[in-house]
Design an enzyme around this catalytic site. Structure first.
Site, short mmCIF file in Angstrom:
data_model
loop_
_atom_site.label_atom_id
_atom_site.label_comp_id
_atom_site.label_asym_id
_atom_site.label_seq_id
_atom_site.Cartn_x
_atom_site.Cartn_y
_atom_site.Cartn_z
CE LYS B 76 -3.97 1.26 3.37
NZ LYS B 76 -4.90 1.23 3.86
CB SER B 151 -7.89 3.50 2.89
OG SER B 151 -7.41 2.82 4.67
CB SER B 175 -8.33 0.34 6.12
OG SER B 175 -8.90 1.32 6.15
#
Lengths: 97, 475
Positions: B76, B151, B175
């Site tokens: 990420k 996310s 997330s």
């Protein structure tokens, strides 16, 4: 809770060091009021005798030796991410008149 | 395209049956072919191939190789990785070159894994859809008109699209688990403190956890084993399980006690989601698991609690983005104060500003006790209820999210409604307990449905063992 006024939002924005457009101020007046209204339900919860939780690990005072460790990067590399540099110093606007 | 299990890939690399370069090229090809999903922010092609060649040379030299030798992965874009920009999908960090590398990435590299790309996210990990990315929205691999969740939406989509055998994500309120559920992959949020956060862009420091998104519980266990444990660069880290995680086996279902969370099976949950969860629970019962309905009466308060504590910590963590030492700076500002307000006002996106404002409000003089301190105290109440529940059962089960993946744009107009949908994931972060999402079924639109499982703190190994058993059941 009453809706946040324009001045309320401006005061928060100043505390948070955020410049907002007029459109943003209006939006946040509505949205922040809704969100704060929602979280206000916690006021009704009986928490007598309970202490606040600051962290969940249960770790206490994690100590280490205060030693210099080489992480392999030079000060110069850190300056590469700075917007304005002069003589290997970070340049900012004047803060004392 | 799907990948073989990680342990098989590593065995093949070590035996010289497949090269690390071939694996990296396979990964780069999948990234290239799936560009239209917008899962990736940057590709580290040259670095990845260089590292792969080094590993292949080490194989030839007969050197001792790590447990992830030659395995490509995607991080990420809130992980600091050498040789890449770390943007957190935010304009304010656009072009930020990591001067050091996160501990999780260091450990993966030391084990031989190779970072091939950085994945999209909601900027600063604020969101549940990647629609808050300052750059672009990621599309769900199962339906391009829908969100991948967030996310860690880019990471989940990347694994679902076969771009790499695993990806790293962060989970502050769901997330990792929610995008795993939306994209049909496995996602683990470990016990708070089990994985070092050093070198990861901070969101809510009392809640943030790092974890893997994978194709299976077994793969997640292998990755967790590498990244977990104490790190002197993160004082909140705890010791890993003495047995490690890599050799975890599917647990025996007979006699284990699984609590079905009553508050998560109510009216707000989509019928198809509820039915799939019930079916899985029923088949666990058929295999001898003891199913008990459990109530945690304060769970409905978890969301209000979270949306005070998380923004408070966000406003504090994001105060470092002042345009002085790194990140975007408005150089036209006449004085220092304006330099702060303009750099932050223009550099942050709408959701970051919204959360900073809420956090500033609940921490400000006169409101601190009523909001922040009250929320921390309600957090204690919730933790006590979790402890009581785990006295009665070994694990908790329920849905991850009230629905399957929603349409792009469906929730953007109403931030509060978007927040409310985090209701089933935030409690695990508040309590610091491990929690995971594993795909169990698809709804009538062929969208994946995830099952959420939780265990007491530091029972990550046992939780993974249960997940392996469930995987066998739903196969």
């Amino acid at each position: 809770m009453a809706k946040l006024s324009r001045d309320d939002v401006l005061k928060l924005a100043r505390l948070a060091r955020l410049e907002l457009s007029d459109a943003e101020i209006e939006e946040y007046q509505d949205e922040l009021s809704q969100i704060l209204d929602y979280v206000q339900q916690l006021q009704q919860v009986d928490t007598a005798g309970l202490k606040p939780t600051n962290q969940v690990t249960g770790l206490v005072n994690v100590m280490r030796d205060d030693e210099i460790t080489d992480y392999g990067y030079a000060p110069r590399q850190l300056l590469d991410n700075v917007a304005e540099v002069e003589a290997d110093q970070i340049k900012v606007k004047r803060m004392v008149e | 395209m799907s990948w073989e299990p990680i342990d098989e890939l590593v065995t093949a690399v070590k035996a010289g049956r497949i090269s690390a370069v071939e694996l990296v090229e396979r990964s780069l090809k999948a990234i290239d072919e799936n560009q239209s999903y917008h899962a990736i922010i940057s590709v580290l092609k040259d670095n990845a191939l260089t590292r792969a060649r080094q590993i292949d040379q080490a194989v030839k030299n007969g050197e001792d190789l790590g447990v992830l030798a030659g395995v490509p992965f995607i991080a990420k874009d809130n992980f600091l990785v050498y040789g890449s920009d770390t943007t957190a999908a935010s304009n304010i960090l656009r072009g930020f070159a990591a001067p050091y590398q996160s501990s999780a990435i260091n450990r993966l590299e030391a084990a031989g894994a190779i970072c091939v790309a950085k994945a999209n996210l909601d900027a600063f990990a604020h969101g549940a859809s990647t629609e808050n990315s300052d750059f672009f929205v990621t599309f769900n691999p199962h339906d391009k008109t829908r969100v991948p969740g967030g996310s860690s939406g880019g990471s989940a989509a990347a694994v679902a699209l076969g771009m790499a055998p695993f990806a790293l994500g962060t989970d502050t309120g769901g997330s990792i688990r929610q995008p795993a559920s939306f994209c049909g992959v496995f996602g683990l949020k470990p016990t708070y403190g089990l994985v070092s956060r050093s070198g990861v862009v901070a969101m809510g420091s009392s809640l943030d956890c790092i974890g893997p998104l994978t194709n299976s519980a077994k793969d997640a266990a292998i990755v967790l084993d590498v990244i977990s444990g104490r790190d002197k660069l993160d004082a909140t880290t705890i010791d890993k399980d003495t047995a490690g995680y890599a050799n975890t086996e599917a647990s025996l279902l007979k006699g284990i006690k699984i609590g079905v969370v009553k508050e998560y099976m109510g009216d707000g949950v989509n019928d198809e989601v509820k039915l799939s969860i019930k079916r899985t629970i029923d088949s666990l019962a058929e295999r001898g698991a003891d199913i008990i309905e459990i109530s945690l009466p304060s769970l409905p308060l978890a969301l209000a609690c979270y949306y005070i504590i998380a923004p408070a910590e966000v406003s504090s963590n994001l105060s470092r983005y002042d345009g002085v030492r790194y990140g975007y700076r408005d150089t036209e500002a006449p004085d220092l104060f304006d330099s702060y307000t303009k750099s932050r006002g223009h550099g942050f996106g709408k959701e970051a500003k919204r959360r900073i404002m809420i956090g500033t409000y609940v921490l400000s003089s006169g409101y601190y006790d009523a909001y922040y301190k009250k929320a921390q105290t309600v957090r204690t109440k919730l933790i006590n209820e979790f402890s009581a529940a785990f006295d009665a059962v070994d694990y908790l089960a329920g849905p991850v999210f009230p629905t399957t993946a929603f349409k792009i744009g469906e929730n953007v107009k109403n931030p509060l409604a978007m927040y409310l949908s985090d209701v089933m994931t935030v409690a695990a972060n508040l309590a610091g307990v491990p929690s995971l999402s594993l795909p169990i079924a698809q709804d009538s639109h062929n969208l994946p449905i995830g099952l959420q499982l939780m265990a007491p703190q530091q029972r990550d190994r046992e939780l993974l063992g249960l997940a392996m058993a469930v995987e066998e059941l739903v196969k």
